[in-house]
Design a protein around this motif. Structure first.
Motif, short mmCIF file in Angstrom:
data_model
loop_
_atom_site.label_atom_id
_atom_site.label_comp_id
_atom_site.label_asym_id
_atom_site.label_seq_id
_atom_site.Cartn_x
_atom_site.Cartn_y
_atom_site.Cartn_z
N GLY A 287 0.80 -1.23 0.00
CA GLY A 287 0.00 0.00 0.00
C GLY A 287 0.83 1.27 0.00
N LEU A 288 1.93 1.28 -0.73
CA LEU A 288 2.85 2.42 -0.72
C LEU A 288 2.73 3.32 -1.95
CD1 LEU A 288 6.07 0.56 0.51
CD2 LEU A 288 4.71 2.19 1.82
N GLU A 289 1.76 3.06 -2.84
CA GLU A 289 1.67 3.83 -4.07
C GLU A 289 1.59 5.33 -3.78
OE1 GLU A 289 -0.49 1.56 -3.15
OE2 GLU A 289 -0.89 0.10 -4.72
N ARG A 290 2.42 6.09 -4.55
CA ARG A 290 2.45 7.55 -4.53
C ARG A 290 2.96 8.13 -3.22
NH1 ARG A 290 2.94 8.66 -9.49
NH2 ARG A 290 2.40 10.84 -9.12
N CYS A 291 3.43 7.30 -2.27
CA CYS A 291 4.10 7.84 -1.09
C CYS A 291 5.44 8.44 -1.53
CB CYS A 291 4.33 6.75 -0.04
SG CYS A 291 2.85 6.22 0.83
N HIS A 292 5.81 9.54 -0.90
CA HIS A 292 7.09 10.18 -1.21
C HIS A 292 8.13 9.69 -0.22
CE1 HIS A 292 9.53 14.20 -1.65
NE2 HIS A 292 10.22 13.14 -2.02
N VAL A 293 9.17 9.02 -0.73
CA VAL A 293 10.21 8.41 0.10
C VAL A 293 11.53 9.16 -0.12
CG1 VAL A 293 11.39 6.27 0.70
CG2 VAL A 293 9.06 6.19 -0.22
N PHE A 294 12.11 9.65 0.96
CA PHE A 294 13.40 10.35 0.92
C PHE A 294 14.46 9.38 1.42
CE2 PHE A 294 16.81 13.16 2.09
CZ PHE A 294 16.64 14.33 1.36
N ILE A 295 15.44 9.03 0.55
CA ILE A 295 16.43 8.01 0.86
C ILE A 295 17.82 8.64 0.88
CG2 ILE A 295 17.47 5.82 0.15
CD1 ILE A 295 14.85 5.15 -1.26
N THR A 296 18.51 8.57 2.03
CA THR A 296 19.90 9.02 2.07
C THR A 296 20.82 7.84 1.80
OG1 THR A 296 20.18 8.62 4.46
CG2 THR A 296 19.23 10.73 3.80
N GLY A 297 22.08 8.15 1.45
CA GLY A 297 23.00 7.08 1.13
C GLY A 297 22.55 6.28 -0.06
N ALA A 298 21.93 6.95 -1.04
CA ALA A 298 21.28 6.23 -2.14
C ALA A 298 22.27 5.62 -3.12
CB ALA A 298 20.33 7.18 -2.88
N ILE B 97 14.17 7.16 4.75
CA ILE B 97 15.09 6.03 4.89
C ILE B 97 16.47 6.60 5.19
CG2 ILE B 97 16.10 4.02 3.77
CD1 ILE B 97 13.10 3.78 4.26
N VAL B 98 16.94 6.38 6.42
CA VAL B 98 18.23 6.90 6.86
C VAL B 98 19.26 5.79 6.65
CG1 VAL B 98 19.51 8.01 8.72
CG2 VAL B 98 17.03 8.29 8.58
N ASN B 99 19.99 5.88 5.55
CA ASN B 99 20.91 4.80 5.19
C ASN B 99 22.33 5.35 5.10
OD1 ASN B 99 21.59 2.12 4.09
ND2 ASN B 99 22.05 3.30 2.25
N SER B 100 23.26 4.79 5.87
CA SER B 100 24.65 5.23 5.82
C SER B 100 25.27 4.80 4.51
CB SER B 100 25.44 4.61 6.98
OG SER B 100 24.89 5.01 8.22
N SER B 101 26.05 5.71 3.90
CA SER B 101 26.70 5.37 2.64
C SER B 101 28.18 5.17 2.79
CB SER B 101 26.45 6.48 1.61
OG SER B 101 26.97 7.71 2.06
N ALA B 102 28.78 5.58 3.93
CA ALA B 102 30.22 5.44 4.12
C ALA B 102 30.53 4.13 4.84
CB ALA B 102 30.75 6.61 4.93
#
Length: 575
Positions: A13-24, A95-100
């Motif tokens: 049920g996630l259609e059209r939700c705006h997702v902000f993803i760090t460490g993309a 989505i708080v995702n570390s990239s380093a």
């Protein structure tokens, strides 16, 4: 995921939700971007490194916003959320995702340098704090502005992709930050949640694949699947044990790779009444500058756009329609001036197998003509169309939708089957109306002389069997996306995605609320032939074709739609 799967509704049920993803740009971040796009989300991918994604089709790419920024720089983070909101509106999910890479994971603490510890702390603790802070701030400001709460805001925090998950910084995230933000987000939204995902050794012999972690993120972000979970840390590993969600207890559980198969990515959409899509093209070319758009200041530069429409726009649209297998399932409304001025291009149109309808001679509006001129124009244009196609035309669209009672009288007299100029309804055909001419108010006279309702004939309420297939400015490309220097409602500098989203919103609402509707899409080679517009049209038509594969859409010529609608009406109504 295949394009066919994309046309299904997300199980989560996630259609059209705006997702902000760090460490993309990292392995997990990239899979998270792909996962949320596959669930129909709008995705802002934020990282200091360029994002490398393959296999993202045009439809998904239209829902992806790439942002370059640094999570440890507060101004960069603040600007990132502002840019994301401008593009897609406020974010629902973070989505708080570390990239380093965690440089501290493999070094004993007694050998760890302060510089390495600070670098790890900045990325995994300070950076997470800043993005959570500004996500919640944007949530608060959006709610104050709109006066309503956003749909189920959720935060999912991940560890460094190559870390052990046991560093003091991450422990602080999982225990202190989760518990603190869990209470804070509830102050903003009663349904707000925060959870964490702790991957094992990514790509290692015993660790999960990035896609496993991304699926767990999507699960935790979903209100439908995990709306009851908040403040928890779920450890994801590959193994043979049954999946169990761990909390703040020592991680003993394992989420298997088979998790993806145990919960389906999507469910088929419920079958609805079929939507009939009417794709049409008005080949105005130079004629558009002669009749309704005539102006004493029109010049050679203006007419040049008409030559572009015929010699560049027409071939581009023909190639695009052929690519999408729509060439024979659309209608071209061709002014007589265009047919006689650009015979080679018009022959290509006719050879495509489309339906050909009339559109005036020089794109003249009915109110510019006397009744005698209007008759002469129609007779001439019927002759031109017959010479082109070998048969009498049965459809008509008034230039700039400007028709009057005498126009409909002529269409009846010459046996036309339909008109495509009026909007008594926006998604259902109707019989052409029989109404008195609109009388302007003379305010110099007593009010009693002009305070009266519209009166329709009780015996001849309409002009059946002449059918009207709806069309107006909101269903076309030119009004918002073509600059016409002497037309008041001309715009021309509108982002094509505004119109793309407008059309999609119309389609989705009609699909959910109307029975057996029609959905007109009107193009002009002048506008849709332009390089920055035609890609959007191809995306939109491809998106509609995804619904066709589900059996919910059928592309038809406008005349076919008129005949279908007339045939399904009760016989007593068409007599």
């Amino acid at each position: 995921m295949s394009s066919e799967s994309l046309s299904r509704r997300s199980f989560l049920g996630l259609e059209r939700c705006h997702v902000f993803i760090t460490g993309a740009s990292g392995a997990i971040g990239g899979e998270a971007v792909r996962e949320f796009l596959d669930h129909g989300c709008l995705v802002t991918a934020y990282d200091s490194q360029p994002l490398q994604l393959s296999g993202i089709d045009a439809e998904r790419f239209s829902r992806l916003h790439l942002l370059n920024g640094d999570v440890i720089n507060e101004e960069s983070v603040k600007s990132g959320f502002s840019d994301a909101e401008e593009r897609f509106g406020p974010a629902n999910i973070l989505i708080v995702n570390s990239s380093a890479e965690d440089s501290t994971a493999k070094i004993p603490i007694w050998e760890l340098s302060l510089a390495d510890w600070k670098k790890n702390y900045q990325t995994n603790v300070q950076g997470s704090f800043l993005v959570i802070k500004h996500f919640l701030r944007s949530l608060h400001e959006a709610q104050q502005t709109s006066g309503t709460q956003l749909t189920s805001p959720a935060i999912v925090v991940t560890e460094t992709e190559n870390g052990s998950g046991l560093s003091a910084g991450k422990a602080g995230l999982h225990y202190g930050l989760l518990n603190g933000v869990r209470d804070e987000i509830l102050r903003l939204d009663a349904e707000g949640r925060i959870n964490a995902v702790a991957p094992g050794i990514v790509n290692g012999q015993q660790g999960p694949e990035p896609a496993d972690v991304a699926r767990t993120m999507a699960f935790l972000a979903s209100k439908r699947a995990a709306g009851h979970i908040s403040g928890q840390c779920i450890r994801v590993e590959r193994g043979k044990q049954d999946p169990i969600a761990s909390t703040t207890q020592p991680p003993k559980s394992i989420v298997k790779k088979e998790f993806a198969a145990s919960i389906p990515r999507s469910l088929p959409k419920p079958k609805r009444n079929k939507i009939r899509v009417a794709v049409s093209i008005d080949l105005d070319a130079v004629s558009g500058w002669l009749g309704t758009n005539s102006h004493p200041d029109n010049n050679l530069a203006d007419y040049s756009a008409g030559f572009f429409a015929a010699r560049v726009g027409v071939p581009r649209l023909l190639r695009m329609l052929k690519k999408l297998d729509l060439s024979e399932r659309c209608t071209w409304f061709i002014p007589g001036h265009s047919a006689e001025s650009f015979p080679e291009e018009v022959k290509q149109v006719v050879a495509s197998g489309c339906e050909v309808g009339l559109h005036g001679y020089a794109h003249e509006g009915a109110y510019q003509l006397t009744p005698e001129q209007e008759r002469d124009v129609l007779v001439r244009c019927i002759e031109i169309a017959q010479n082109l196609t070998g048969k009498k035309p049965v459809g008509y669209r008034a230039p700039l939708y400007q028709l009057r009672e005498s126009t409909l009288d002529l269409l009846e007299e010459f046996g036309f089957e339909y008109d495509a100029s009026l909007t008594d309804h926006d998604c259902h055909p109707f019989f052409a109306p029989r109404r008195p001419a609109l009388q302007p108010i003379d305010f110099s006279k007593p009010a009693s002389t002009w305070m009266h309702p519209v009166k329709e004939s009780p015996t001849l309420p309409d002009r059946r069997p002449l059918v009207c297939v709806p069309c107006n400015y909101y269903m076309e490309d030119m009004t918002p996306m073509q600059f016409l220097p002497h037309t008041e409602n001309s715009q021309g500098y509108v982002d094509v995605r505004v119109i793309e989203n407008l059309w999609r919103d119309r389609f989705l609402w009609i699909r959910d609320n109307e029975e057996e509707p029609v959905f007109p899409v009107l193009m002009h080679p002048d506008t849709s032939g332009m390089a920055h517009v035609i890609g959007m049209l191809e995306r939109t038509l491809s998106w509609l074709k995804e619904w066709e594969r589900e059996g919910e859409v059928e592309f038809l010529q406008t005349g076919q739609i008129a005949r279908w609608w007339k045939d399904k009406m009760p016989s007593k109504q068409t007599a």
